[in-house]
Design an enzyme around this catalytic site. Structure first.
Site, PDB file in Angstrom:
ATOM      1  N   THR A   1       0.839  -1.208   0.000  1.00 57.15           N
ATOM      2  CA  THR A   1       0.000   0.000   0.000  1.00 57.15           C
ATOM      3  C   THR A   1       0.871   1.254   0.000  1.00 57.15           C
ATOM      4  O   THR A   1       0.666   2.182  -0.793  1.00 57.15           O
ATOM      5  CB  THR A   1      -0.922  -0.005   1.247  1.00 57.15           C
ATOM      6  OG1 THR A   1      -1.753  -1.158   1.172  1.00 57.15           O
ATOM      7  CG2 THR A   1      -1.774   1.252   1.317  1.00 57.15           C
TER       8      THR A   1
ATOM      9  N   CYS B   1      -9.207  -7.237   0.257  1.00 56.02           N
ATOM     10  CA  CYS B   1      -9.457  -5.940   0.874  1.00 56.02           C
ATOM     11  C   CYS B   1     -10.873  -5.449   0.646  1.00 56.02           C
ATOM     12  O   CYS B   1     -11.341  -4.582   1.356  1.00 56.02           O
ATOM     13  CB  CYS B   1      -8.457  -4.917   0.356  1.00 56.02           C
ATOM     14  SG  CYS B   1      -6.791  -5.412   0.699  1.00 56.02           S
TER      15      CYS B   1
HETATM   16  C1  LIG Z   1      -2.390  -5.932  -5.996  1.00 58.31           C
HETATM   17  C2  LIG Z   1      -2.181  -5.475  -4.595  1.00 58.31           C
HETATM   18  N1  LIG Z   1      -1.608  -4.285  -4.366  1.00 58.31           N
HETATM   19  C3  LIG Z   1      -1.370  -3.826  -3.124  1.00 58.31           C
HETATM   20  C4  LIG Z   1      -1.726  -4.556  -2.029  1.00 58.31           C
HETATM   21  C5  LIG Z   1      -1.464  -4.007  -0.662  1.00 58.31           C
HETATM   22  O1  LIG Z   1      -0.313  -4.583  -0.128  1.00 58.31           O
HETATM   23  P1  LIG Z   1      -0.053  -4.545   1.461  1.00 58.31           P
HETATM   24  O2  LIG Z   1      -1.064  -5.469   2.050  1.00 58.31           O
HETATM   25  O3  LIG Z   1       1.346  -5.056   1.603  1.00 58.31           O
HETATM   26  O4  LIG Z   1      -0.203  -3.149   1.901  1.00 58.31           O
HETATM   27  C6  LIG Z   1      -2.345  -5.805  -2.188  1.00 58.31           C
HETATM   28  C7  LIG Z   1      -2.775  -6.596  -1.024  1.00 58.31           C
HETATM   29  O5  LIG Z   1      -3.643  -7.439  -1.092  1.00 58.31           O
HETATM   30  C8  LIG Z   1      -2.586  -6.283  -3.514  1.00 58.31           C
HETATM   31  O6  LIG Z   1      -3.153  -7.454  -3.751  1.00 58.31           O
END
Ligand SMILES: Cc1ncc(COP(=O)(O)O)c(C=O)c1O
Length: 385
Positions: free
Chosen positions: A70, A328
């Protein structure tokens, strides 16, 4: 529990964890300190940075360690956007909220955000991209694979077109890195790449934004000026090292690992598609999909779409962990933007589930899943229109 949700998180690799805990005991000082303990921490951090670049085959690149995917996405989109005057940003309809919400933020700051259309197979329409790669377009951000549909994007072609027009390209590679051999990915790479360690059996709470070349970014966290001024906050050298350990561990098993997962996926998918009410979403060309990923649409015995979220709950009660769309958004019973963009109706776009596999699974553990899923789906109530 039968854990089939690798795209949401993967269990940490035991060796990576062990090494990380060992380092944590020894190398805990602040890497900005100038005493020997701090210097040892800084050395571990810098070695990890270089190892990551070597892994990616980008020896001249730059690594900004972050708290995860993120933050890497936010730094790429907001950091690039805020370093130039507002223009047009192109994104895809399947971006993770870490990108799409950052794009919405830029919109409030005067940017125009355009969502690229998809082909029927869920890939970005290259003709549309080409037509939009002219002023006022100033940057492009396209996830390397849709986490929900598993479709790989033609990143080589996308990167070529962006490079030809000098428009910087960011790719959220969180779902791709660690799943496919890096030699197949990095050479065609975008200018900026987001990575998250918990998707490839590394620790949670660490990721990276990797820059292939010198690109101007505005820091989004200000303070002590760590990470070459791009991400303030005391770094965690042992987390950074564990991210690279986990990635190297995965890479040392490639290309067999991707092949092994692909065989596991293909076997399960064939048996699922023989069952009534279960169909594949995303690309039907399995080579164009993440090797460990299955995305399905579900209909009951009356041929009506059923809620993917309800099916996830019903499977969880029977000890099977999967997700509906991306993890998410699985708390919200909304039609999936990715499925809507592929032309599915609003009801169909709420009937998706995702099954994602990992090397911890044995083929026989998956034997009962097709029958179980069919029996739950066939008797489920339809989604209200
Ligand atoms: C494609 C994608 N981008 C970003 C993220 C976010 O990553 P993080 O959980 O390490 O913040 C995710 C998490 O599921 C994801 O699938």
């Amino acid at each position: 529990m039968l854990y089939l949700d690798a795209c949401a998180a993967t269990p940490p690799d035991a060796r990576v964890l062990e090494q990380m805990l060992e380092r944590q005991k020894r190398v805990w000082a602040n890497p900005s300190s100038v005493h020997p303990a701090g210097i040892a921490a800084a050395e571990l951090l810098e070695r990890s940075r270089q190892r990551l670049l070597n892994c990616l085959g980008w020896p001249d690149g730059q690594v900004v360690f972050t708290s995860g995917g993120t933050e890497a996405d936010n730094l790429a989109v907001l950091g690039l956007g805020r370093s130039m005057s507002p223009g047009r940003l192109l994104i895809s309809p399947f971006e993770h909220p870490a990108v799409s919400a950052a794009a919405s933020q830029l919109q409030l700051e005067g940017w125009q955000v355009e969502i690229l259309p998809l082909t029927d197979h869920g890939q970005v329409d290259l003709n549309a991209l080409e037509q939009l790669l002219e002023p006022p377009t100033q940057m492009v951000s396209i996830a390397w694979a849709s986490s929900e549909l598993g479709t790989l994007q033609p990143m080589h072609e996308i990167a070529e077109r962006c490079a030809a027009t000098g428009v910087p390209l960011h790719s959220d590679a969180v779902q791709v890195i660690g799943q496919l051999p890096l030699g197949r990915l990095a050479p065609m790479g975008p200018d900026l790449l987001s990575i998250s360690a918990h998707k490839f059996q590394g620790p949670r709470g660490v990721g990276a934004l990797v820059l292939k070349r010198d690109i101007s970014l505005q820091p989004q966290l200000v303070g002590g000026g760590q990470e070459a001024g791009l991400r303030s906050g005391t770094q965690s050298p042992w987390l950074a090292a564990a991210l690279v350990d986990a990635l190297e561990q995965r890479e040392s098993q490639q290309p067999q690992l991707a092949l092994q997962l692909q065989i596991l996926r293909d076997g399960l998918l064939n048996r699922l598609l023989c069952r009534s009410g279960i169909s594949l979403s995303g690309s039907t060309d399995l080579d164009q999909r993440l090797p460990h990923h299955i995305s399905l649409l579900l209909n009951n015995d009356k041929g009506e779409p059923v809620s993917g979220r309800q099916i996830v709950r019903a499977l969880a009660e029977r000890g099977v962990a999967i997700s509906a769309g991306s993890a998410c958004s699985s708390g919200q019973d909304q039609p999936s933007p990715s499925l809507l963009a592929c032309g599915f109706s609003s009801r169909e776009a709420r009937s998706g589930i995702r099954i994602s596999l990992g090397p911890w699974l044995k083929p026989q553990e998956l034997d009962d899943l097709p029958g179980l899923l069919e029996s739950i789906v066939s008797t489920s109530g339809a989604i209200g229109s």
